[in-house]
Design an enzyme around this catalytic site. Structure first.
Site, PDB file in Angstrom:
ATOM      1  N   THR A 323       0.855  -1.184   0.000  1.00 10.33           N
ATOM      2  CA  THR A 323       0.000   0.000   0.000  1.00 10.33           C
ATOM      3  C   THR A 323       0.890   1.233   0.000  1.00 10.33           C
ATOM      4  O   THR A 323       2.024   1.193   0.494  1.00 10.33           O
ATOM      5  CB  THR A 323      -0.922   0.051   1.235  1.00 10.33           C
ATOM      6  OG1 THR A 323      -0.137   0.342   2.401  1.00 10.33           O
ATOM      7  CG2 THR A 323      -1.660  -1.250   1.429  1.00 10.33           C
ATOM      8  N   GLU A 324       0.380   2.319  -0.528  1.00 11.48           N
ATOM      9  CA  GLU A 324       1.151   3.556  -0.549  1.00 11.48           C
ATOM     10  C   GLU A 324       1.461   4.059   0.849  1.00 11.48           C
ATOM     11  O   GLU A 324       2.385   4.859   1.056  1.00 11.48           O
ATOM     12  CB  GLU A 324       0.419   4.639  -1.356  1.00 11.48           C
ATOM     13  CG  GLU A 324      -0.934   5.032  -0.827  1.00 11.48           C
ATOM     14  CD  GLU A 324      -2.071   4.226  -1.417  1.00 11.48           C
ATOM     15  OE1 GLU A 324      -3.152   4.788  -1.615  1.00 11.48           O
ATOM     16  OE2 GLU A 324      -1.881   3.021  -1.672  1.00 11.48           O
ATOM     17  N   ALA A 325       0.689   3.594   1.836  1.00 13.39           N
ATOM     18  CA  ALA A 325       0.914   4.011   3.219  1.00 13.39           C
ATOM     19  C   ALA A 325       2.163   3.372   3.819  1.00 13.39           C
ATOM     20  O   ALA A 325       2.619   3.800   4.883  1.00 13.39           O
ATOM     21  CB  ALA A 325      -0.304   3.671   4.072  1.00 13.39           C
TER      22      ALA A 325
END
Length: 657
Positions: A323-325
């Site tokens: 995930t981009e997180a």
């Protein structure tokens, strides 16, 4: 003696001045410093101060109903917002749409990386992210309304190439969040699902002479946090606020989940199986695009289902979901936990993940779509009267090696039913997604074509592929009528050559044996040899090349079959429904050249797709090979007969073997 930095939320918020630039952490519903947002709101409601703040944030940090940054909607509190997402603070978005505040909607990764630029004292960030979208100064410069005049995005040219330059905004106050702090302000994040940009944000504020306020759930003894567990050192932190448990939830839907925090691992088999709805149909079809041993990003909404499908099909060990997180590996979480992962391999900072994404590290991404037009442009940022924001969509979609957009064909009341392996539209959605012109361009189809980026558009009833001529309808679900169920609900006419049925396994409520497809375990079944006619039949109908490794696997299968024949062979190849990225045509032609040199007497192929025939002819001619690529199988067989190959009475049907 070291100062004890632990104070109350009210005391910390009292240090914020009118006009300050404030940045806060949080991703969707996770890791939000709720106590700090609540204290800032309370102070303003009670005293009218501080006023005219600038809020800078990456992803949305709220529940879309008033929590998180949604608390900061009061008139006069904010003067300007620079954010990737407005959808999770709807009243703030409304203020921007009504020209009551200034606003910029920048890509999430850009804001994340600008924290580092601020920390390093740099003027801004050079990147190609955002070119040809609404962020590009030629298309609006990321301004969300008419009162926002200052340009913070500039188009520049370096060595003949176009780049965007994003101006860094100096930060006065940083809200960060951790699990534990010692009295000196050293912060660990042991029970947090994500680390996000806390370190970069703290450094950006500290190096600007600003204020860093950390929210934690507990205070521990000085020196009890191991040095490698300190994610933000106390030298960067001015104030530590201990939050009540309700104000320090892991996310709005979960108080604490040890598996999401990486404290324990749980059996993947315990993850609930999805029901066979349109959401699972979409996720199943998109899952056929997963690259074995590749790195994948999944967006919110329909794409989230791919993680569950991958787990159900036991594919998860063969791909790395991210995930981009900052979550790497494991099974990606959904709902209020979106952005985190169960059984993650590791968690890295958000800005580092975007470094990886922007540099082309993603093999594939699957993202949602609100609108799509005939040129392949996609809108997810502003539609239906709503200012939603782009989030990480632009960074991710623009730089992934393959993009799959996934969503229902229409929205608002759509009801479908699967009966005996066939899809039936019980009630059509009220809103069309395939429109004549998207309201805002979050993804540029022409720019993708220019860079030969493979792009698919997957819905529950059909699949489109981006070609130089526009969107081409390539697959149709069983039970769906093209005129009644597809064309009647589009505002433009797609390219239609010879669409094939979507894989029937998608519409049966049983395992699809997806792993065998992804690992090419059944590839040898597509090859048969007729010894009497010395003819090798290769049936690649519906097969796709995802990566160069697929070409290598096909070469191995074909060479094995030729060696088993014990002599040079004549071959005919069925390419109907065959898909290959434009960037791999030369590798595919190199394989054909090798086989012609060592194993083939003659070879011919056929495909109903004019575009595929054209690209294959170009690639073969480039290597000095006669193309012999025909539209119909009868033409391919006629060529072999002219070459003296005995096709026999069943020659036409043999290629379907």
């Amino acid at each position: 003696m070291k100062k004890n930095k632990v104070i109350s939320a009210a005391e910390a918020i009292a240090l914020i001045r009118d006009g300050d630039v404030v940045t806060t952490t949080g991703f969707v519903q996770s890791c939000i410093p709720e106590a700090l947002h609540a204290a800032l709101e309370a102070r303003f409601v009670e005293t009218g101060a501080p006023r005219d703040l600038t809020l800078i944030m990456t992803a949305g940090a709220g529940d879309s109903k008033g929590l998180g940054t949604g608390r900061l909607h009061h008139d006069g509190l904010l003067r300007r917002v620079i954010a990737a997402n407005f959808g999770r603070m709807p009243k703030v978005a409304q203020a921007a749409q009504e020209n009551r505040i200034l606003g910029y909607n920048l890509p999430q990764g850009v804001i994340s990386q600008l924290y580092r630029a601020c920390a390093a004292g740099q003027p801004g960030l050079f990147t190609k992210v955002g070119l040809k979208t609404y962020v590009d100064p030629r298309h609006g410069g990321a301004k969300v309304n008419t009162v926002t005049k200052d340009d913070i995005v500039k188009l520049v040219e370096v060595d003949g190439e176009e780049w965007l330059f994003y101006t860094a905004t100096k930060i006065d106050v940083a809200f960060i969040r951790g699990t534990s702090a010692d009295p000196s302000g050293n912060i660990c994040m042991a029970k947090e699902a994500l680390t996000l940009d806390n370190l970069a944000q703290a450094m950006a504020a500290r190096n600007n002479g600003g204020l860093v306020i950390a929210q934690v759930e507990r205070i521990v003894e000085q020196g009890s946090i191991k040095p490698k567990d300190v994610r933000v050192p106390g030298m960067l932190v001015d104030c530590v606020v201990v939050a009540e448990p309700e104000m320090h939830r892991m996310n709005y839907g979960v108080m604490h989940d040890a598996a999401l925090a990486g404290e324990i691992r749980i059996p993947v088999a315990g993850i609930r199986k999805m029901a066979l709805s349109e959401r699972k149909i979409i996720a199943r079809r998109a899952a056929f695009e997963l690259p074995p041993n590749g790195v994948v990003n999944l967006g919110v909404g329909a794409p989230e289902g791919i993680s569950a499908v991958a787990a159900e099909e036991q594919v998860t060990p063969y791909i790395t979901l991210t995930t981009e997180a900052g979550a790497v590996g494991g099974v990606l979480a959904s709902g209020s936990s979106f952005g985190a992962a169960t059984n993650a391999d590791c968690i890295i900072d958000q800005n580092q993940m975007f470094d990886f994404y922007d540099g082309g590290g993603l093999d594939m991404t699957c993202l949602g779509m609100a609108e799509c037009d005939g040129d392949g442009n996609v809108n997810t940022s502003r539609f239906g009267g709503r200012l939603n924001g782009c989030g990480g969509f632009i960074n991710i979609s623009q730089n992934a090696r393959k993009v799959v957009f996934a969503g229902t064909f229409t929205s608002g009341g759509l009801v479908t039913k699967v009966e005996d392996g066939r899809l039936r539209i019980v009630q059509e959605g009220r809103s069309r997604k395939f429109v004549k012109l998207v309201e805002q361009n979050t993804f540029s189809g022409p720019f993708a074509k220019e860079r030969m980026q493979p792009v698919l558009y997957v819905t529950e009833r059909c699949v489109f592929h981006l070609t130089q001529a526009g969107l081409e309808l390539i697959e149709v679900a069983p039970g769906i009528d093209i005129g009644r169920d597809i064309l009647a609900h589009m505002d433009f006419m797609p390219v239609i050559e010879n669409p094939i049925p979507m894989d029937p396994r998608i519409f049966r409520d049983e395992p699809m044996e997806l792993l065998a497809d992804l690992l090419n375990l059944n590839l040898a079944e597509r090859v048969s040899y007729d010894k009497e006619r010395n003819l090798l039949f290769v049936n690649l109908e519906g097969w796709q090349v995802r990566a160069k490794g697929d070409i290598d696997a096909l070469r191995q299968v074909l060479e094995t079959a030729c060696l088993k024949a014990g002599q040079r062979v004549n071959s005919v190849v069925n390419h109907d429904g065959f898909r290959i990225p434009e960037s791999l045509y030369d590798d595919y032609a190199e394989m054909i050249e090798y086989l012609c040199k060592y194993h083939y007497l003659t070879t011919t192929r056929y495909a109903t797709s004019a575009f595929l025939r054209l690209k294959m002819q170009e690639a073969l001619r480039k290597r000095g090979l006669a193309p012999h690529v025909f539209e119909r199988r009868e033409e391919a067989h006629a060529y072999l007969e002219r070459a003296g190959v005995d096709m026999g009475s069943d020659g036409v049907t043999a290629t379907a073997a």
